[in-house]
Structure formats: C-alpha cells, structure tokens
Design a protein around this motif. Structure first.
Motif, PDB file in Angstrom:
ATOM      1  N   THR A 157       0.824  -1.199   0.000  1.00 44.06           N
ATOM      2  CA  THR A 157       0.000   0.000   0.000  1.00 44.06           C
ATOM      3  C   THR A 157       0.861   1.252   0.000  1.00 44.06           C
ATOM      4  O   THR A 157       2.047   1.219   0.363  1.00 44.06           O
ATOM      5  N   SER A 158       0.261   2.358  -0.388  1.00 44.39           N
ATOM      6  CA  SER A 158       0.979   3.636  -0.351  1.00 44.39           C
ATOM      7  C   SER A 158       1.417   3.974   1.064  1.00 44.39           C
ATOM      8  O   SER A 158       2.506   4.521   1.272  1.00 44.39           O
ATOM      9  N   GLU A 159       0.583   3.641   2.046  1.00 41.31           N
ATOM     10  CA  GLU A 159       0.937   3.915   3.436  1.00 41.31           C
ATOM     11  C   GLU A 159       2.212   3.174   3.832  1.00 41.31           C
ATOM     12  O   GLU A 159       3.097   3.737   4.487  1.00 41.31           O
ATOM     13  N   GLU A 160       2.306   1.899   3.443  1.00 45.38           N
ATOM     14  CA  GLU A 160       3.496   1.109   3.770  1.00 45.38           C
ATOM     15  C   GLU A 160       4.743   1.683   3.114  1.00 45.38           C
ATOM     16  O   GLU A 160       5.836   1.655   3.691  1.00 45.38           O
ATOM     17  N   LEU A 161       4.593   2.184   1.898  1.00 44.79           N
ATOM     18  CA  LEU A 161       5.743   2.667   1.135  1.00 44.79           C
ATOM     19  C   LEU A 161       6.134   4.089   1.494  1.00 44.79           C
ATOM     20  O   LEU A 161       7.252   4.516   1.182  1.00 44.79           O
ATOM     21  N   GLU A 162       5.238   4.831   2.130  1.00 45.99           N
ATOM     22  CA  GLU A 162       5.522   6.229   2.427  1.00 45.99           C
ATOM     23  C   GLU A 162       5.844   6.491   3.892  1.00 45.99           C
ATOM     24  O   GLU A 162       6.508   7.481   4.203  1.00 45.99           O
ATOM     25  N   ALA A 168       9.472  -3.643   8.879  1.00 47.77           N
ATOM     26  CA  ALA A 168       8.488  -3.876   9.936  1.00 47.77           C
ATOM     27  C   ALA A 168       7.113  -4.138   9.321  1.00 47.77           C
ATOM     28  O   ALA A 168       6.366  -5.010   9.783  1.00 47.77           O
ATOM     29  N   HIS A 169       6.754  -3.391   8.265  1.00 46.40           N
ATOM     30  CA  HIS A 169       5.477  -3.625   7.575  1.00 46.40           C
ATOM     31  C   HIS A 169       5.445  -5.032   6.979  1.00 46.40           C
ATOM     32  O   HIS A 169       4.408  -5.714   7.032  1.00 46.40           O
ATOM     33  N   LEU A 170       6.569  -5.478   6.384  1.00 47.09           N
ATOM     34  CA  LEU A 170       6.603  -6.815   5.785  1.00 47.09           C
ATOM     35  C   LEU A 170       6.349  -7.881   6.846  1.00 47.09           C
ATOM     36  O   LEU A 170       5.640  -8.864   6.589  1.00 47.09           O
ATOM     37  N   ALA A 171       6.913  -7.686   8.029  1.00 45.22           N
ATOM     38  CA  ALA A 171       6.731  -8.673   9.105  1.00 45.22           C
ATOM     39  C   ALA A 171       5.317  -8.645   9.669  1.00 45.22           C
ATOM     40  O   ALA A 171       4.677  -9.690   9.841  1.00 45.22           O
ATOM     41  N   GLU A 172       4.809  -7.439   9.929  1.00 37.60           N
ATOM     42  CA  GLU A 172       3.520  -7.305  10.612  1.00 37.60           C
ATOM     43  C   GLU A 172       2.334  -7.572   9.697  1.00 37.60           C
ATOM     44  O   GLU A 172       1.325  -8.138  10.129  1.00 37.60           O
ATOM     45  N   ARG A 173       2.436  -7.169   8.431  1.00 40.59           N
ATOM     46  CA  ARG A 173       1.272  -7.240   7.543  1.00 40.59           C
ATOM     47  C   ARG A 173       1.352  -8.367   6.521  1.00 40.59           C
ATOM     48  O   ARG A 173       0.340  -8.752   5.948  1.00 40.59           O
ATOM     49  N   HIS A 174       2.567  -8.868   6.254  1.00 42.48           N
ATOM     50  CA  HIS A 174       2.728  -9.869   5.196  1.00 42.48           C
ATOM     51  C   HIS A 174       3.417 -11.137   5.688  1.00 42.48           C
ATOM     52  O   HIS A 174       3.663 -12.047   4.891  1.00 42.48           O
TER      53      HIS A 174
END
Length: 286
Positions: A157-162, A168-174
């Motif tokens: 998502t744009s939020e993850e990339l910005e 941390a996003h890769l671990a928590e969301r994916h």
C-alpha cells in the motif's frame, strides 16, 4: 516539498535505460563491446542525451569503458573487499529525524531477465516495482528503486511505502521476516534530473547502494538500489585489529598473507561486528 514532474520523468526514463544496458553488460564478458549509442537509441526508443546520461553513470561506476573511435566495452571486473569474514549482521543505529517517502512510480510488472536473476525467479514472474524519493525532516535524501516478488508480498500500500519501516510492515502485515542482506556501496555523481530531485548541484558526489535481502527461510525478499546524497552520508567501520589485552607481536605476518586496504599489515581479526554509522540518514531501504 513538491516533486518536479519533469525531473521525475527524466530520472525514471534514465533508470529504465540503465537497467537495459546493465542487462547487456551482464550477458557479456569483460572487454566485449556493447551496441553503439545510435543502435541503442533506436532499440530503446530514447533520445541520445537520455542514453548518454545512463552510459555516463555506468562509465563513472566502472562498469563500462569508452574508447574513442572504437565504441563502448564491458569494463574489467572490480576487486571486492569484504569487511566482515563471518555471517554476523551489520549493526545500524537509527539516525535522528523524521523519515518519509514520496512515491515516484509504483507498478506490478514481469521481473525481466536481470532482476529475475537477482531474485532467483522466472523473468516472467511478477514483481512490485517501486521508485520513491526518501526525505528526512522534509528534505530530500535519496532516490530508491525497490523490486519485491509479488507472489511473496501480494500487495504494497501507499501507506506502507511512504511511512514507517518497510521491513516492519513486511513482518507485521505480510508475515515476511527479513534475516540478512548482501549490500555493496560505490561512489558516483548525480545527473541533472537526479540533482533536481535531491536539491543538490548537478554532478554532486553520491553513494550508490545495491542490496539483496533474504528472509528467515532464505527466500529473496527485495532487490533494491539507491542513490544517496554524498554530502549527508558517511560510513564508519569499527574493526578489531587484535585480541584485547594481548601484548604487541614482534613477529611479522607470513609472506603472501596480503593486506587489507586502509589497514596497516599485521594481525587483523574481526571479533566485533562492523558498525555502520550515519550522519543525517537512516539505513538504506527502510
């Protein structure tokens, strides 16, 4: 900060040309010729100045050699100095400042031959391609190009990339947890379009990072290369030159043992992990 659309478009076009020439280089051996500028312009559908900017960057990086009246050739292989002899990871302290990203381009597309080799996947397999401008406290710091396997991370998502730490996003969301990375760093200079995005003079010094990150299962998670402002980044290595408390040795190193560039010949060990310290930037890719 508003992104200059013309500068952004020029940077992205040059990046695609750069990738195409890199693929030609990787298919050849040192000393082999690559097609002429005229031929490459026709095949890639770009102007001579755009092609020349990409070629100039690769010449500065030591990947291509120009020979007057003869053409362009693949340069000799570089000598690589590995700083750490074991598999322990670098320690990267967080830098001060508020880090954000501005997206320049986000696409899902086939990996292609070159990126496919990096990520150990079919050229036809899909990847998420992201180009983004990295900022600290609102000031531009780096231009970053990410390639992430789409079958591993279904969506970004744009939020993850910005905002925040991408790992941390890769671990928590994916449910993708990074484990280690191999990263190279080389000096270069910025083109006019890159200078406009980074708010520095044309031909200013910069650092080119290339990194392949794997997860805890050994799968390639991310191939990224980034251009960081040279006036805001430095690298400090903490090295142990011998066991602590050991008396100096009078004995010279055995003949032919070699010597680490920048380090006097002698007893050299890496008991402690190498530490990278940053001035004004956080670790690349976060």
């Amino acid at each position: 900060m508003e992104i200059d659309a013309a500068a952004s478009g020029a940077v992205l076009k040059r990046e695609r040309v750069r990738d195409a020439i890199l693929e030609l280089i990787e298919e050849r051996r040192p000393g082999d010729a690559i097609p002429s500028e005229r031929t490459l312009c026709a095949e890639l559908g770009v102007s001579r100045p755009t092609l020349r900017a990409a070629v100039d960057e690769l010449v500065v990086a030591g990947l291509l050699v120009r020979e007057h009246g003869r053409g362009m050739f693949v340069a000799a292989e570089k000598i690589t100095q590995e700083l750490v002899s074991d598999r322990r990871a670098f320690s990267l302290p967080q830098a001060a400042g508020a880090w954000t990203s501005r997206l320049l381009e986000v696409r899902t597309l086939p990996a292609g031959a070159r990126v496919g080799r990096k990520l150990r996947m079919s050229p036809a397999a899909r990847i998420h391609y992201v180009a983004r401008l990295r900022l600290v406290d609102g000031s531009p710091m780096a231009i970053e190009y990410l390639h992430v396997p789409a079958d591993l991370v279904s969506d970004l998502t744009s939020e993850e990339l910005e905002q925040g730490d991408l790992y941390a996003h890769l671990a928590e969301r994916h449910d993708v947890r990074v484990s280690e990375a191999v990263q190279s760093i080389e000096p270069t200079v910025v083109t006019r379009a890159e200078a406009d995005l980074l708010d520095v003079p044309e031909l200013s010094p910069a650092l080119l990072f290339e990194r392949l990150t794997t997860d805890t299962l050994g799968r390639p998670v991310e191939y990224v290369h980034s251009l960081y402002r040279g006036d805001r980044y430095r690298i400090v290595s903490r090295l142990t030159l011998g066991p602590r408390g050991q008396a100096p040795r009078d004995q010279a190193p055995p003949p032919g043992q070699g010597h680490h560039p920048g380090i006097p010949p002698g007893d050299f060990t890496t008991k402690d992990p190498v530490t990278l310290s940053t001035r004004g930037v956080v670790q690349d890719g976060m």
